[in-house]
Design an enzyme around this catalytic site. Sequence first.
Site, mmCIF file in Angstrom:
data_model
loop_
_atom_site.group_PDB
_atom_site.id
_atom_site.type_symbol
_atom_site.label_atom_id
_atom_site.label_comp_id
_atom_site.label_asym_id
_atom_site.label_seq_id
_atom_site.Cartn_x
_atom_site.Cartn_y
_atom_site.Cartn_z
ATOM 1 N N GLY A 1 -34.317 -68.196 22.850
ATOM 2 C CA GLY A 1 -35.633 -67.597 22.633
ATOM 3 C C GLY A 1 -35.756 -66.990 21.257
ATOM 4 N N ALA A 2 -35.249 -67.699 20.258
ATOM 5 C CA ALA A 2 -35.105 -67.141 18.913
ATOM 6 C C ALA A 2 -36.317 -67.344 18.008
ATOM 7 C CB ALA A 2 -33.867 -67.751 18.244
ATOM 8 N N SER A 3 -37.378 -67.939 18.520
ATOM 9 C CA SER A 3 -38.499 -68.277 17.631
ATOM 10 C C SER A 3 -39.625 -67.249 17.632
ATOM 11 C CB SER A 3 -39.067 -69.656 17.996
ATOM 12 O OG SER A 3 -39.531 -69.669 19.328
ATOM 13 N N GLY B 1 -36.135 -62.010 19.769
ATOM 14 C CA GLY B 1 -35.204 -63.102 19.483
ATOM 15 C C GLY B 1 -35.247 -63.501 18.022
ATOM 16 N N ASP C 1 -34.667 -75.791 26.661
ATOM 17 C CA ASP C 1 -35.639 -75.316 27.642
ATOM 18 C C ASP C 1 -34.848 -74.802 28.834
ATOM 19 O OD1 ASP C 1 -37.531 -74.845 29.558
ATOM 20 O OD2 ASP C 1 -38.457 -76.827 29.470
ATOM 21 N N LEU C 2 -34.782 -73.492 28.956
ATOM 22 C CA LEU C 2 -33.944 -72.878 29.995
ATOM 23 C C LEU C 2 -34.457 -73.109 31.412
ATOM 24 C CD1 LEU C 2 -33.193 -69.670 28.005
ATOM 25 C CD2 LEU C 2 -31.421 -71.107 29.019
ATOM 26 N N ASN D 1 -31.182 -64.185 25.340
ATOM 27 C CA ASN D 1 -32.351 -63.352 25.072
ATOM 28 C C ASN D 1 -33.646 -63.867 25.687
ATOM 29 O OD1 ASN D 1 -34.204 -61.556 23.198
ATOM 30 N ND2 ASN D 1 -34.766 -63.683 22.766
ATOM 31 N N THR E 1 -35.754 -69.539 34.689
ATOM 32 C CA THR E 1 -35.680 -69.346 33.237
ATOM 33 C C THR E 1 -34.837 -68.143 32.850
ATOM 34 O OG1 THR E 1 -37.894 -70.312 32.987
ATOM 35 C CG2 THR E 1 -37.047 -68.997 31.143
ATOM 36 N N TYR F 1 -44.815 -64.141 47.061
ATOM 37 C CA TYR F 1 -44.470 -63.989 45.642
ATOM 38 C C TYR F 1 -45.281 -62.877 44.988
ATOM 39 C CZ TYR F 1 -44.059 -65.295 40.651
ATOM 40 O OH TYR F 1 -43.858 -65.301 39.285
#
Length: 317
Positions: A36-38, A42, A88-89, A115, A136, A192
Amino acid sequence: MWPFWWKGISGFSARSTAEEVTHGIDGTGLTAIVTGASSGIGEETTRVLALRGVHVVMAVRNTDSGNQVREKILKETPEAKIDVMKLDLSSMASVRSFASEYKSLDLPLNLLINNAGIMACPFTLSNDNIELQFATNHLGHFLLTNLLLDTMKKTANESNREGRVVIVSSEGHRFTYREGIRFDKINDEASYNTLQAYGQSKLCNILHASELAKQFKEQGVNITANSLHPGSIMTNLLRYHSFINTIGNAVGKFVLKSIPQGAATTCYAALHPQAKGVSGEYLMDNNISNPNSLAKDKDLVKKLWEFSLSLTGEEES
């Protein structure tokens, strides 16, 4: 969260930024993966680690966005070592592909910064038919970590430098479902709740780090694992709750952290000498803190580990 001005044993507070907590630290020779660094914390984590000499691999869903961030950081720090890889987690196939490609590059791995995350989204199933926040925020990182552990162990052994797994959780773990983790209702749309499902996934992050730390100690491996709360930050995590976003934007400057402050605890856990040997802890505001009682439930830890192994098709290591 402690008052912004309160400094803990570390000497840092909620006001401290990622640059401040890593000031004077040389990360040259270290290699890190940041998921998630973008964007958000992150992106800031990537920037500061690279500023300190760490070779950072940005693991991102959108490589175009990742490359834009990379170019921005390189303009500021031309000597930075940054690569961008697709991950893509929410997809186990993507996680396996990323891990396979990373290992094929024969790169070391000193720091794994788990992250990436999504928050309070409407009920959705992942590509693997698992509720999206659980898939995710926890399961993708669980699988990624398992697939990269041999690389981390090899790096720690050959470099004689402590490896660190850092998992970004949240104080939101306190607002999970009453039973903590709904193993038999992970995909139950009828019951949910967007925020409780988020809390559930963040509780899983703490339990994951706790079990990793226990296993590393039993195996005599020179790797630590910790989880953390980055602080309350206005990022795009709350894009599914426009009302909360509106309120947050109005009062945020008075009660919320900036992104540089939000990334501080992650960078502290990843690089600071004070964190050497610290493992199985929950950090907040650059200091050790205390999660809720569910996060310390040994039976819940074991059940989550076995449940995660079964969902990912991994064998006990």
